[in-house]
Design a protein around this motif. Sequence first.
Motif, short mmCIF file in Angstrom:
data_model
loop_
_atom_site.label_atom_id
_atom_site.label_comp_id
_atom_site.label_asym_id
_atom_site.label_seq_id
_atom_site.Cartn_x
_atom_site.Cartn_y
_atom_site.Cartn_z
N UNK A 205 -2.60 10.55 28.15
CA UNK A 205 -2.88 12.00 28.02
C UNK A 205 -2.48 12.63 26.82
N UNK A 206 -1.66 12.43 26.12
CA UNK A 206 -0.84 13.12 24.88
C UNK A 206 -1.48 12.66 23.42
N UNK A 207 -2.93 12.51 23.46
CA UNK A 207 -3.43 11.81 22.28
C UNK A 207 -4.18 12.56 21.31
N UNK A 208 -4.19 12.03 20.09
CA UNK A 208 -5.20 12.78 19.18
C UNK A 208 -5.91 11.52 18.16
N UNK A 209 -7.03 11.89 17.73
CA UNK A 209 -7.71 10.86 17.10
C UNK A 209 -8.26 11.15 15.53
N UNK A 210 -8.04 10.19 14.87
CA UNK A 210 -8.37 10.14 13.31
C UNK A 210 -9.35 9.21 13.06
N UNK A 211 -10.53 9.24 12.65
CA UNK A 211 -11.51 8.53 12.44
C UNK A 211 -11.62 8.30 10.93
N UNK A 212 -11.28 7.15 10.39
CA UNK A 212 -11.52 6.94 8.93
C UNK A 212 -12.89 6.63 8.48
N UNK A 213 -13.39 7.35 7.70
CA UNK A 213 -14.90 7.21 7.33
C UNK A 213 -15.01 6.09 6.38
N UNK A 214 -15.77 5.13 6.31
CA UNK A 214 -16.00 4.38 5.44
C UNK A 214 -15.02 3.06 5.72
N UNK A 215 -14.20 2.96 6.57
CA UNK A 215 -13.26 2.17 6.55
C UNK A 215 -13.47 1.23 7.73
N UNK B 75 0.86 -1.27 0.03
CA UNK B 75 0.04 0.00 0.04
C UNK B 75 0.96 1.23 -0.06
N UNK B 76 2.18 0.93 -0.03
CA UNK B 76 3.01 2.16 -0.16
C UNK B 76 3.38 2.97 1.04
N UNK B 77 3.14 2.27 2.50
CA UNK B 77 3.63 2.93 3.56
C UNK B 77 5.07 3.19 3.68
N UNK B 78 5.50 1.96 3.47
CA UNK B 78 7.29 2.20 3.65
C UNK B 78 7.65 3.22 2.68
N UNK B 79 7.21 3.26 1.55
CA UNK B 79 7.83 4.35 0.51
C UNK B 79 7.43 5.78 1.15
N UNK B 80 6.18 5.76 1.62
CA UNK B 80 5.73 7.09 2.04
C UNK B 80 6.43 7.52 3.12
N UNK B 81 6.70 6.72 4.14
CA UNK B 81 7.39 7.13 5.42
C UNK B 81 9.14 7.36 4.87
N UNK C 151 -5.75 -0.29 4.94
CA UNK C 151 -5.72 -0.97 3.49
C UNK C 151 -7.13 -0.47 2.85
N UNK C 152 -8.12 -0.10 3.53
CA UNK C 152 -9.02 0.48 2.73
C UNK C 152 -9.19 1.73 2.16
N UNK C 153 -8.25 2.52 2.78
CA UNK C 153 -8.11 3.95 2.39
C UNK C 153 -6.61 4.36 2.55
N UNK C 154 -5.63 3.91 1.77
CA UNK C 154 -4.13 4.11 2.07
C UNK C 154 -3.68 5.69 1.93
N UNK C 155 -4.44 6.55 1.13
CA UNK C 155 -4.22 7.95 0.94
C UNK C 155 -4.58 8.68 2.17
N UNK C 156 -5.58 8.37 2.74
CA UNK C 156 -6.37 8.99 3.93
C UNK C 156 -5.22 8.54 5.23
#
Length: 211
Positions: free
Chosen positions: A178-188, A52-58, A194-199
């Motif tokens: 304590x030091x967290x943020x949240x990302x909810x991926x819609x439709x995933x 999915x390109x995560x290794x390359x993206x990083x 894997x469902x939405x690699x770009x997001x």
Amino acid sequence: MSAVKMTEGSVQVESCKAPLFYRQSEPATGDAKMSVLLLHGIRFTSENWLNIGTLETLATAGCRAVAIDLPGLGRSASAQGPAALGELAPAGFLKEVCEQLSLSPVVVISPSLSGMYSLPFLLQHQALIKAYVPVAPICTEKFTAEQYGSVKVPALIVYGDQDTQMGEASLRNLSNLPAHSVVVMKGAGHPCYLDDPDTWHKALTDFLDTL
């Protein structure tokens, strides 16, 4: 010429009978600003992060990224550790992986099954961890709000809104960090990356930019 260098290798840790397989990506210059350890779920392997390109993206983002195949899975199939998780000392297992591969301080990306390794590691060795990115990991209910509350490491909690089983349950427990943020991926679903690699890649790189 690619700006990214991809390699494969193996690492031997004491608790496993055979070497663990890993894939690594880094900037072609070899000059990385941080290290990232990618874990995986039970139906997956390090190959998913490659595909999915995560290794390359990083690596493109200036990171050294290492994706391991966990004991007994993928190309680490022969690297079975002791049968019971308690015997494997999961916190010590990831500590040894990070030491052998010179990854500390490390950003740990931990979906699903890998929570059984990453959560004890986070709670016992947070000095070795730069940041924590849990993706609906298992075992979050095994630790108390007080234990989570003692973690100072920044965390990005990610899950898919279609993951009714693990997503919200893990969020409920992990939101005690304590030091967290949240990302909810819609439709995933459960493997939301894997469902939405770009997001996924945008959320991840945006978070790493804050470190």
